[in-house]
Design a protein around this motif. Structure first.
Motif, PDB file in Angstrom:
ATOM      1  N   LEU A 192       0.814  -1.220   0.000  1.00 18.52           N
ATOM      2  CA  LEU A 192       0.000   0.000   0.000  1.00 18.52           C
ATOM      3  C   LEU A 192       0.847   1.269   0.000  1.00 18.52           C
ATOM      4  N   GLY A 193       2.167   1.122   0.026  1.00 14.46           N
ATOM      5  CA  GLY A 193       3.060   2.285   0.005  1.00 14.46           C
ATOM      6  C   GLY A 193       2.920   3.166   1.225  1.00 14.46           C
ATOM      7  N   LEU A 194       2.865   2.559   2.402  1.00 12.43           N
ATOM      8  CA  LEU A 194       2.663   3.319   3.639  1.00 12.43           C
ATOM      9  C   LEU A 194       3.980   3.849   4.182  1.00 12.43           C
ATOM     10  N   SER A 195       3.936   5.064   4.721  1.00  9.68           N
ATOM     11  CA  SER A 195       5.082   5.596   5.447  1.00  9.68           C
ATOM     12  C   SER A 195       5.119   4.970   6.837  1.00  9.68           C
ATOM     13  N   SER A 196       6.198   5.217   7.575  1.00  8.19           N
ATOM     14  CA  SER A 196       6.292   4.651   8.928  1.00  8.19           C
ATOM     15  C   SER A 196       5.194   5.202   9.831  1.00  8.19           C
ATOM     16  N   SER A 197       4.832   6.487   9.629  1.00 14.56           N
ATOM     17  CA  SER A 197       3.767   7.085  10.432  1.00 14.56           C
ATOM     18  C   SER A 197       2.421   6.456  10.095  1.00 14.56           C
ATOM     19  N   GLN A 198       2.159   6.232   8.819  1.00  6.50           N
ATOM     20  CA  GLN A 198       0.902   5.599   8.414  1.00  6.50           C
ATOM     21  C   GLN A 198       0.837   4.153   8.890  1.00  6.50           C
ATOM     22  N   SER A 199       1.968   3.463   8.850  1.00  4.24           N
ATOM     23  CA  SER A 199       2.015   2.082   9.327  1.00  4.24           C
ATOM     24  C   SER A 199       1.691   2.018  10.824  1.00  4.24           C
ATOM     25  N   SER A 200       2.207   2.990  11.586  1.00  2.00           N
ATOM     26  CA  SER A 200       1.901   3.045  13.020  1.00  2.00           C
ATOM     27  C   SER A 200       0.414   3.290  13.248  1.00  2.00           C
ATOM     28  N   GLU A 256     -10.657  -4.312   5.489  1.00  2.00           N
ATOM     29  CA  GLU A 256      -9.216  -4.568   5.586  1.00  2.00           C
ATOM     30  C   GLU A 256      -8.733  -5.444   4.432  1.00  2.00           C
ATOM     31  N   ALA A 257      -9.445  -6.539   4.196  1.00  2.00           N
ATOM     32  CA  ALA A 257      -9.017  -7.486   3.173  1.00  2.00           C
ATOM     33  C   ALA A 257      -9.056  -6.870   1.776  1.00  2.00           C
ATOM     34  N   GLY A 258      -9.993  -5.953   1.539  1.00  2.00           N
ATOM     35  CA  GLY A 258     -10.115  -5.358   0.210  1.00  2.00           C
ATOM     36  C   GLY A 258      -9.491  -3.984   0.085  1.00  2.00           C
ATOM     37  N   ALA A 259      -8.742  -3.530   1.094  1.00  2.00           N
ATOM     38  CA  ALA A 259      -8.196  -2.171   1.100  1.00  2.00           C
ATOM     39  C   ALA A 259      -7.221  -1.938  -0.053  1.00  2.00           C
ATOM     40  N   VAL A 260      -7.386  -0.792  -0.719  1.00  2.00           N
ATOM     41  CA  VAL A 260      -6.462  -0.400  -1.795  1.00  2.00           C
ATOM     42  C   VAL A 260      -5.791   0.930  -1.479  1.00  2.00           C
TER      43      VAL A 260
END
Length: 574
Positions: A112-120, A164-168
């Protein structure tokens, strides 16, 4: 004089898993004369038979709700175990959804190309949503009932897991995590109450404890699911979406289960409560019938207490009533200690932590089972022995155990990766100790809030403790990555989490009251005492323990008193 004596007699009854001395009407009096006792039992039988016939007549005029489907068994005990099995699946589902994110963490941010802040934020989204779910606990349980509240939580679980399962996108994932969390918060505070209000009083404590064990088992299952799908393309979607299976099973099961008889009685629907009681408990024995009418007396007394209390703003009693304020402070400090010693951060980031000590992505997912399995095994001693040793003794013994685990985890980060056997050996030893001892300690964060609040404030108290638990979980989880960078790995595990564990140990040693083997009235008296009195008593006990240790009286210190090995009815009070 004889009449005065008979009028003053009290019965000992079991309420909410505790032996509670409760004054009830003379329908259930005991007498010293065996002849009189037999006559009294006969009178009770006649009284209860008349009441039962009256409620049977009332049932004829009550239509079955559209959302209720009745199933019956010839033996009501089968229904009881079926109810406990499906309700405890809520704990399994909660634990599953809390650990699935660990395996997904290694792959989801890249896709999903998440940053560390988004991952948190993704990791902490579920506990944040659970805070909202916990705040819905009181109104949902009060207006919809226990059964419908669990059904609503299952719907939230299903919607959240599907998103969650279908998140884009990051936004879609966050919405799914928040909705899923709301289901966790609502279900987590409802299922233990539903079970406690539906099962026989003699088994209530053990059956409610199964919820915590099921939760720990669900966390292990989450790591197993991650290991199963780790080699599948788009693995994290299958991992996060797998909870749909369990939420659907629980949803279907709850459709066929009845409402809690105690809730129906609380709402003045005594005939419906009687109908449910017949299905899940039966009326074959005198004890079954007597317990139903004792429950009726108890609920009516609780409703009277609620009307006498600050009915418009009951929350204010946590500030203005010293007894309620002490209970709220104590219960929420225990919840705080359970979360700010880092367990959810370690659990959510288990695979990431395994990667940091030298494992590749795939092996990290498999090795996470070590931590999850240790947590589950740690709950077993608590279920069997915590009641015998006591809450304060158990808490004081468990905290040093997982502090040692945190110490070893911190040390493992300082061992060079080139010396992998030493690094992994130290890390896994610390992890097993930490998760195992915490598994035993975690039961306290469910047991203590459930027993220390006044009866008329119990649902509100559970709401505050449930919300506090998930809010602390959100804070710890969201800030984990930043704190690890700012404090270093050993600074976070040993300095921050370990430091709070040390402070918590001293709090428990000097300020934690002991509620073991106390009736609800005795707990009321305990929390009506000034905190300074409790502290002085704990200091005396601590000094006595130190003297026993110095004199090598090990059995006195480490074995529970034999007289408290089993709960026994006190008998008739005069």
């Amino acid at each position: 004089m004889a009449d005065d004596k008979a009028d003053s007699e009290k019965d000992v009854v079991y309420i909410d898993g505790d032996l509670e001395k409760k004054v009830i009407d003379t329908e259930f009096e005991h007498h010293e004369d065996p002849t009189a006792d037999s006559a009294n039992i006969k009178l009770n039988e006649e009284f209860m038979a008349a009441q039962i016939n009256l409620m049977e007549e009332q049932l004829q005029s009550i239509s079955t709700p559209w959302h209720s489907y009745e199933i019956k068994f010839s033996d009501p005990k089968v229904f009881t175990w079926l109810l406990v099995a499906f309700a405890s699946m809520g704990g399994l589902l909660s634990g599953l959804d809390q650990s699935l994110i660990s395996g997904a963490n290694l792959y989801l941010p890249k896709d999903l190309g998440l940053s560390s802040s988004q991952s948190s934020l993704v990791n902490s989204g579920m506990p944040l949503g659970a805070v909202a779910g916990a705040l819905l606990l009181s109104p949902t349980n009060e207006f919809l009932g226990r059964r419908m509240a669990i059904i609503v939580s299952c719907i939230l679980y299903t919607i959240g897991a599907g998103l969650e399962a279908g998140a884009v996108t990051f936004g879609m994932m966050m919405v799914g995590r928040l909705i899923l969390g709301a289901g966790v918060g609502l279900e987590g505070g409802t299922v233990p109450v539903y079970v406690a209000e539906s099962v026989p009083s003699s088994r209530r404590g053990n059956l409610v404890s199964l919820y915590q064990m099921a939760l720990a088992l669900g966390e292990v299952l989450g790591y197993v699911v991650a290991a199963i799908f780790v080699d599948v393309q788009g693995n994290w979607r299958y991992i996060l979406g797998s909870s749909l299976v369990f939420s659907t099973i629980l949803l279907v099961g709850m459709v066929f289960l009845p409402e809690s008889p105690r809730f129906l009685m609380h709402k003045g629907r005594s005939a419906e409560a009687f109908a449910v009681w017949k299905r899940i408990r039966g009326l074959a024995t005198y004890e079954d019938k007597a317990e139903f009418f004792i429950m009726k007396e108890s609920v009516e007394a609780e409703n009277a207490d609620e009307h006498r209390a600050n009915s418009r703003f009951p929350w204010m009693d946590f500030i203005t009533n010293p007894r309620a304020r002490r209970a709220a402070v104590y219960a929420n400090i225990m919840v705080f200690l359970g979360q700010f010693t880092g367990v959810n951060a370690v659990m959510y980031y288990m695979s990431v932590l395994m990667h940091q000590v030298g494992f590749d992505d795939k092996t990290s997912v498999f090795m996470s089972l070590v931590g999850g399995g240790s947590l589950f095994l740690g709950t077993i001693p608590a279920v069997y022995y915590m009641e015998r040793f006591g809450r304060r003794y158990w808490a004081t013994l468990m905290l040093p155990g997982f502090f040692i685990g945190l110490l070893l985890i911190g040390i493992s980060y300082e061992v060079p990766i080139s010396n992998q056997p030493a690094a992994l050996g130290t890390y896994f030893t610390g992890l097993i100790l930490y998760m195992g001892f915490f598994g035993s300690y975690a039961c306290l964060t469910w047991v203590i809030p459930a027993e220390v609040y006044p009866t008329y404030l119990r649902s509100y108290g559970m709401t505050t403790s449930d919300a506090n638990l998930f809010l602390c979980s959100f804070i710890v989880t969201y800030n984990f990555t930043r704190m690890q960078k700012a404090m270093s790995k050993i600074g976070l595990t040993l300095g921050f989490y370990g430091g709070i564990a040390v402070l918590g140990w001293f709090y428990q040693l000097f300020l934690m009251p002991e509620t073991k083997n106390k009736t609800l009235e005795e707990i009321d008296e305990l929390f009506s005492r000034p905190t300074a009195d409790i502290m002085r008593e704990n200091i005396r006990n601590a000094v006595e323990v130190m003297r026993d240790l110095a004199a090598f009286r090990w059995k006195k210190v480490f074995l529970p008193p034999r007289e408290y090995a089993e709960k026994k009815p006190v008998g008739v009070m005069h």
